[in-house]
Write an enzyme that holds these catalytic residues in place. Structure first.
Site, PDB file in Angstrom:
ATOM      1  N   CYS A   1       0.842  -1.213   0.000  1.00 14.49           N
ATOM      2  CA  CYS A   1       0.000   0.000   0.000  1.00 14.49           C
ATOM      3  C   CYS A   1       0.872   1.257   0.000  1.00 14.49           C
ATOM      4  CB  CYS A   1      -0.925  -0.017   1.217  1.00 14.49           C
ATOM      5  SG  CYS A   1      -1.823   1.522   1.476  1.00 14.49           S
TER       6      CYS A   1
ATOM      7  N   CYS B   1       0.262   3.493   3.023  1.00 12.28           N
ATOM      8  CA  CYS B   1       0.890   2.920   4.220  1.00 12.28           C
ATOM      9  C   CYS B   1       2.366   3.280   4.275  1.00 12.28           C
ATOM     10  CB  CYS B   1       0.717   1.405   4.236  1.00 12.28           C
ATOM     11  SG  CYS B   1      -1.002   0.845   4.213  1.00 12.28           S
TER      12      CYS B   1
END
Length: 459
Positions: A51, A54
């Site tokens: 991600c 993230c």
């Protein structure tokens, strides 16, 4: 030379120790976390290794861990790979990445604000403490008034209202602070009609919860937790959607301010303050810098500066029929939205949803090509090329099979249609032969044998 080597070794060792210290402030969690967490308060980042958001949060998360640890906060900071421990993530209700949750006993609080160190730390400290904090003195009350733009205070002794207040505080502590105090801590200018009472201090004034008019304390707190006028961005607009209010926005350009922008902003501010009693229950007021976010929201183009009213619950929006020049025109426009006479645009119907899918797809493709044209050509050109080759292969395979079947039929004889035509021609030839009679050669043979019935009569 020895001194240089020593300093280099010392620097590397110090950097390693600092890195180790930072890593120690953020703990990697595994599937044993469920059993070991119950005695502590945890702030957890559920992430996925692939991600992008993230990865962007990772340095901020380390800063959060350092800040909470060094400030003596009881909150422990951790992170969990939600793809490796998907069962654990599902139990905590993780639906996307990254997801930030504060776990306190049996309760789990979601963080939905900006992903900055200060905002996350403030959220952790607020939720980790008691749901309702006491204000024991005037000095403490004045200190909290300086720190917070919006302040909820319960005043009075034990009562059913206090129980409701405690429940609402436990539910909405993720958004704002809740306090309790005696009437003595307030300035003399603050007079309450009756006790117990719930009061909110904001916008240089105070407002009291009316159990008969406002009905639900939770709904009242949810609507009053914002200042009357705000600078609005994407996160704020998302939170405003949970209040159920319509949002009246002055869309301006703060980087290149103009007289028109300043005038519209002032008009919105005046209406928010002077017409609070009329519109506060149904409207939130503010301004937004630029029109990019609004344009993506309504899938259209809003001029700058201008005024727009958004209904975030059903994605409708309202535009004035003529430019807003005076406060009377602005009030008239807001009233027309309130009584339903204003033209509504957008919505969340089936057609609008299809438009939204197409708009989002187009926006994504355009953003990819703007940021990296080569990457865009690879991402979208390669799949289209593969699909084209597959379609060509399928079409070619069908035509080859058809020609093979035709060849097989020809080798066997005739196609079905040609067989039917041949049979029809054969029948026609037989019918014609019967009608025309025998040919010359055939007549001589007949004379030698048997004559025609009519010839026998003539004889």
């Amino acid at each position: 030379m020895a001194e240089v080597k020593a300093s280099l070794i010392f620097g590397v060792a110090a950097a390693f120790l600092r890195l180790s210290a930072v890593l120690a402030f953020v703990e990697d969690l595994d599937d044993t976390f469920k059993d070991t967490r119950v005695n502590d308060i945890w702030l957890v980042d559920f992430y996925a290794p692939w991600c992008g958001y993230c990865k962007k949060l990772e340095p901020v998360w380390h800063d959060v861990g350092v800040e909470l640890k060094t400030s003596g906060s009881p909150v422990r900071v951790g992170k969990m790979d939600a793809t490796a421990y998907s069962g654990m993530a599902s139990e905590f209700g993780v639906r996307g990445y990254p997801t930030i949750k504060l776990l306190k006993g049996d309760l789990a609080y979601n963080y939905k604000g900006p992903r900055t160190k200060d905002d996350i730390v403030e959220f952790a400290n607020r939720v980790a403490g008691p749901a309702v904090r006491a204000l024991p003195s005037k000095q403490m009350f004045e200190h909290m008034m300086k720190r917070h733009d919006v302040l909820f205070v319960y005043v009075g002794g034990e009562s059913p209202l206090k129980e409701k207040y405690n429940d609402v505080a436990s539910e909405l502590i993720v958004y704002t602070y809740f306090f309790s105090a005696s009437e003595d801590v307030f300035p003399e200018s603050v007079t309450l009609p009756e006790l117990p009472a719930v009061v909110v201090f904001k916008d240089g004034a105070y407002f009291t919860f009316n159990e008969y008019e406002d009905v639900s304390l939770s709904s009242w707190v949810n609507k009053e937790r914002f200042q009357g006028y705000l600078q609005i961005d994407g996160f704020t607009l998302y939170e405003l959607g949970e209040t159920g209010k319509l949002v009246a926005i002055a869309v301006i350009d703060e980087k290149g301010p103009t007289e028109e922008s300043g005038r519209l902003k002032t008009l919105i501010q005046r209406v928010a303050k002077e017409y609070r009693e009329h519109f506060n229950r149904d409207f939130q007021f503010g301004h937004m810098d630029g029109n990019d976010y609004i344009n993506s929201l309504i899938m259209g183009e809003v001029t700058v500066p201008s005024v727009i009213i958004l209904n975030t619950s059903n994605e409708q929006y309202f535009l004035p029929s003529e430019p807003i020049e005076t406060m009377e025109q602005l009030v008239q426009f807001i009233n027309s939205v309130l009584n339903g006479s204003a033209q509504a645009y957008g919505g969340d119907g089936f057609i609008q949803r299809i438009k939204r899918v197409a708009f989002d797809a187009r926006s994504t493709i355009m953003s990819v090509f703007r940021s990296s044209p080569l990457l865009g050509c690879f991402l979208f050109g390669l799949p289209l090329g593969v699909i084209s080759l597959m379609c060509y292969g399928i079409c070619t395979a069908e035509s080859d099979d058809g020609s093979d079947d035709m060849d097989a039929l020809k080798r066997e004889g005739l196609t079905d249609e040609e067989e039917e035509e041949e049979e029809e021609e054969e029948e026609e030839r037989q019918g014609t032969a019967e009608l025309e009679g025998p040919e010359e050669g055939e007549g001589e043979d007949d004379d030698a044998g048997e004559k025609d019935p009519e010839e026998k009569k003539t004889d």
